[in-house]
Design a protein around this motif. Structure first.
Motif, PDB file in Angstrom:
ATOM      1  N   VAL A   1       0.845  -1.204   0.000  1.00  0.00           N
ATOM      2  CA  VAL A   1       0.000   0.000   0.000  1.00  0.00           C
ATOM      3  C   VAL A   1       0.876   1.249   0.000  1.00  0.00           C
ATOM      4  O   VAL A   1       0.584   2.225  -0.697  1.00  0.00           O
ATOM      5  N   GLU A   2       1.979   1.192   0.764  1.00  0.00           N
ATOM      6  CA  GLU A   2       2.913   2.324   0.810  1.00  0.00           C
ATOM      7  C   GLU A   2       3.507   2.583  -0.574  1.00  0.00           C
ATOM      8  O   GLU A   2       3.622   3.730  -1.016  1.00  0.00           O
ATOM      9  N   ILE A   3       3.872   1.524  -1.285  1.00  0.00           N
ATOM     10  CA  ILE A   3       4.452   1.661  -2.628  1.00  0.00           C
ATOM     11  C   ILE A   3       3.459   2.305  -3.582  1.00  0.00           C
ATOM     12  O   ILE A   3       3.800   3.183  -4.382  1.00  0.00           O
ATOM     13  N   LEU A   4       2.202   1.878  -3.490  1.00  0.00           N
ATOM     14  CA  LEU A   4       1.183   2.354  -4.428  1.00  0.00           C
ATOM     15  C   LEU A   4       0.653   3.742  -4.086  1.00  0.00           C
ATOM     16  O   LEU A   4      -0.049   4.350  -4.899  1.00  0.00           O
ATOM     17  N   GLY A   5       0.962   4.213  -2.896  1.00  0.00           N
ATOM     18  CA  GLY A   5       0.583   5.588  -2.585  1.00  0.00           C
ATOM     19  C   GLY A   5      -0.495   5.763  -1.541  1.00  0.00           C
ATOM     20  O   GLY A   5      -1.091   6.842  -1.437  1.00  0.00           O
ATOM     21  N   LYS A   6      -0.778   4.726  -0.772  1.00  0.00           N
ATOM     22  CA  LYS A   6      -1.744   4.790   0.328  1.00  0.00           C
ATOM     23  C   LYS A   6      -3.143   5.191  -0.125  1.00  0.00           C
ATOM     24  O   LYS A   6      -4.019   4.377  -0.276  1.00  0.00           O
ATOM     25  N   ASP A   7      -3.351   6.479  -0.327  1.00  0.00           N
ATOM     26  CA  ASP A   7      -4.696   6.968  -0.622  1.00  0.00           C
ATOM     27  C   ASP A   7      -4.964   7.013  -2.125  1.00  0.00           C
ATOM     28  O   ASP A   7      -4.047   7.173  -2.934  1.00  0.00           O
ATOM     29  N   THR A   8      -6.241   6.912  -2.472  1.00  0.00           N
ATOM     30  CA  THR A   8      -6.648   7.059  -3.866  1.00  0.00           C
ATOM     31  C   THR A   8      -6.367   8.484  -4.321  1.00  0.00           C
ATOM     32  O   THR A   8      -6.764   9.443  -3.649  1.00  0.00           O
ATOM     33  N   ALA A   9      -5.655   8.631  -5.447  1.00  0.00           N
ATOM     34  CA  ALA A   9      -5.312   9.962  -5.954  1.00  0.00           C
ATOM     35  C   ALA A   9      -6.579  10.692  -6.404  1.00  0.00           C
ATOM     36  O   ALA A   9      -7.384  10.144  -7.156  1.00  0.00           O
ATOM     37  N   LYS A  10      -6.749  11.896  -5.939  1.00  0.00           N
ATOM     38  CA  LYS A  10      -7.945  12.668  -6.288  1.00  0.00           C
ATOM     39  C   LYS A  10      -7.808  13.278  -7.679  1.00  0.00           C
ATOM     40  O   LYS A  10      -6.725  13.637  -8.111  1.00  0.00           O
ATOM     41  N   PHE A  11      -8.940  13.385  -8.346  1.00  0.00           N
ATOM     42  CA  PHE A  11      -8.990  14.000  -9.672  1.00  0.00           C
ATOM     43  C   PHE A  11      -9.175  15.501  -9.486  1.00  0.00           C
ATOM     44  O   PHE A  11     -10.044  15.941  -8.737  1.00  0.00           O
ATOM     45  N   LYS A  12      -8.345  16.294 -10.172  1.00  0.00           N
ATOM     46  CA  LYS A  12      -8.363  17.749  -9.962  1.00  0.00           C
ATOM     47  C   LYS A  12      -9.249  18.456 -10.981  1.00  0.00           C
ATOM     48  O   LYS A  12      -9.233  18.130 -12.167  1.00  0.00           O
ATOM     49  N   PHE A  13      -9.998  19.428 -10.496  1.00  0.00           N
ATOM     50  CA  PHE A  13     -10.814  20.269 -11.367  1.00  0.00           C
ATOM     51  C   PHE A  13     -10.444  21.727 -11.135  1.00  0.00           C
ATOM     52  O   PHE A  13     -10.068  22.124 -10.032  1.00  0.00           O
ATOM     53  N   SER A  14     -10.567  22.518 -12.173  1.00  0.00           N
ATOM     54  CA  SER A  14     -10.254  23.944 -12.091  1.00  0.00           C
ATOM     55  C   SER A  14     -11.361  24.688 -11.355  1.00  0.00           C
ATOM     56  O   SER A  14     -12.532  24.318 -11.429  1.00  0.00           O
TER      57      SER A  14
END
Length: 463
Positions: A83-96
């Motif tokens: 989980v640490e390798i993959l980045g723990k949290d789900t990456a959020k999608f950014k909006f302007s």
């Protein structure tokens, strides 16, 4: 996509059973096996070395918790490290903050960029957004026409634009991008997805063009689309794009194929950019956000019930499901018409293989992963064809289906009398089991689980 890694890790954990304390001696062999499993899954060598070192450091001398066996302790350590390798949290999608948010799709030729742009538009539409698509690939023959077809298939708006010369001398790629941005604002689209040109390899011309588009559009997201089947090449390409463009995320395509998963386990650690989405098939909805914890659960054999439940909630008709459950557990049982409706509901969730592979592969569910390999997807279609060939009266009362009727049904469905007999036999068994469950019989519940396993191993839905 992680079957090989999952199998090897499970075997390694079994060899640790019976140990009272985790020591250097009994962990060394396990770490060798884990290292080999990661390398065979095409995980980056640097990532493998760091992972093994971290697991060893956390495991050596660790007293096994009262509630955990050494095997469970190691599983927990490996789980946490992955989980640490993959980045723990789900990456959020950014909006302007000021729409439209611009999403720049980057990648090499053949990675699936155009198809992914359409899948992303479909995903955004489900979330209530109004995406517009535009292709600025003016080099590859029919590239822009391909995106138009993809946009139509997902019901998304597309800006075509003209490819003639510009009096002001603005390069065509930049002009199309500016015009699409203006059109998106005028039509109230809150997202603009820009499908860019690819190359066979990374070159100066490609990067210059991408840099100009980035400066012109100020994108909220720069998504690098990579073919997961290329393994470490996908990681290296992502790293090169990230260093020159600052990509915000990666989309791994063809994860339903023979990809060994090493790219997914390496990209964040090597590039610093998170994996945000996975492409898992050809259809527009074969696209899912990348959840590190769920992916690790799949690798560890714990399944991914959360994604399965989300898919069920999205695809299934709750009213029909409740009605079916009420009928199935009642004394009257359910008809073949109800059975057909449930088959159609199941097919909405995807292939039986994909459903079974989201189930745990440990404990009472251990046989389901193996059953997934033997599933004959065509059997569902044949089963529905058999039921469709029956009259309404026959579907509502299967007991009237005589020998002559069975021959007619087989001929009408393009199947054999034997297949019709097999379906009716299994249907009768299911009615009895559901009736037993409705009366609260614990033995019947166990029989139902056993029957499900036998169907997967070569019964109704097997080869």
């Amino acid at each position: 996509m992680f079957e090989n890694l999952q199998e090897k890790l499970q075997r390694t954990f079994k060899n640790l059973r019976g140990q009272g304390t985790i020591t250097d001696e009994n962990i060394s062999e396990a770490l060798r096996e884990i290292r080999l499993a990661l390398l065979e899954s095409d995980v980056n060598l640097t990532v493998v070395k760091a992972t093994i070192d971290h697991i060893r450091e956390k495991a050596i001398g660790t007293q096994v918790a009262t509630a955990l066996s050494p095997t469970e302790q190691i599983i927990k350590i490996v789980h946490d490290e992955l989980v640490e390798i993959l980045g723990k949290d789900t990456a959020k999608f950014k909006f302007s903050s000021q729409p439209p948010s611009v999403i720049l799709m980057a990648g090499l030729q053949g990675s699936g960029k155009t198809t992914t742009a359409g899948k992303l538009a479909a995903w955004l539409k489900k979330g209530g957004h109004r995406p517009m698509l535009v292709s600025v690939d003016v080099y590859r023959p029919a590239a822009r026409e391909q995106l138009a077809i993809v946009a139509k298939s997902v019901g998304a708006q597309i800006y075509i634009g003209k490819t003639g010369d510009d009096e002001a001398g603005t390069p065509l790629v930049e002009r199309l991008a500016k015009e699409a941005l203006r059109e998106a604002r005028n039509f109230g689209n809150d997202v603009l997805i820009v499908d860019t040109a690819g190359r066979l390899g990374i070159d100066t011309a490609l990067m210059d063009e991408m840099s100009k588009l980035k400066a012109l559009l100020n994108p909220s997201e720069i998504l690098f689309v990579a073919d997961a089947m290329t393994g470490q090449d996908a990681v290296n390409s992502a790293d090169a794009f990230h260093k020159q463009l600052g990509i915000t995320g990666v989309v791994l395509t063809k994860m339903d194929g023979d990809a060994r998963g090493g790219a997914a386990l390496s990209i964040r650690n090597v590039t610093g950019a998170p994996v945000k989405f996975l492409g898992t098939g050809e259809k527009p909805d074969a696209f899912e956000p990348f959840h590190p914890d769920r992916i690790v659960s799949r690798i560890m054999g714990m399944g991914d019930l959360q994604t399965l439940l989300e898919r069920a909630e999205e695809k299934l008709d709750r009213g029909k499901a409740e009605e079916f459950a009420k009928k199935a557990l009642s004394g009257d049982g359910f008809s073949l018409e109800d059975f057909r409706d449930q088959l159609r509901q199941i097919k909405k969730m995807g292939s039986m293989q994909s459903i079974l592979k989201m189930m745990p592969s440990v404990g009472p569910f251990q046989g389901l992963q193996q059953a997934a390999e033997n599933v004959d997807e065509g059997q569902l279609t044949r089963t529905e064809a058999i039921i469709n060939s029956m009259t309404t009266k026959e579907r509502l009362n299967h007991e009237i289906i005589s020998g002559s009727r069975r021959k007619r049904i087989a001929a009408g469905s393009g199947t054999s009398v034997q297949e019709v007999n097999q379906l009716l036999k299994q249907y009768g068994q299911m009615r009895k089991m559901f009736k037993g469950l409705g009366s609260g019989g614990g033995k019947m519940q166990r029989r139902l689980m056993s029957q499900m396993g036998s169907m997967g191993r070569g019964g109704g839905f097997g080869r």
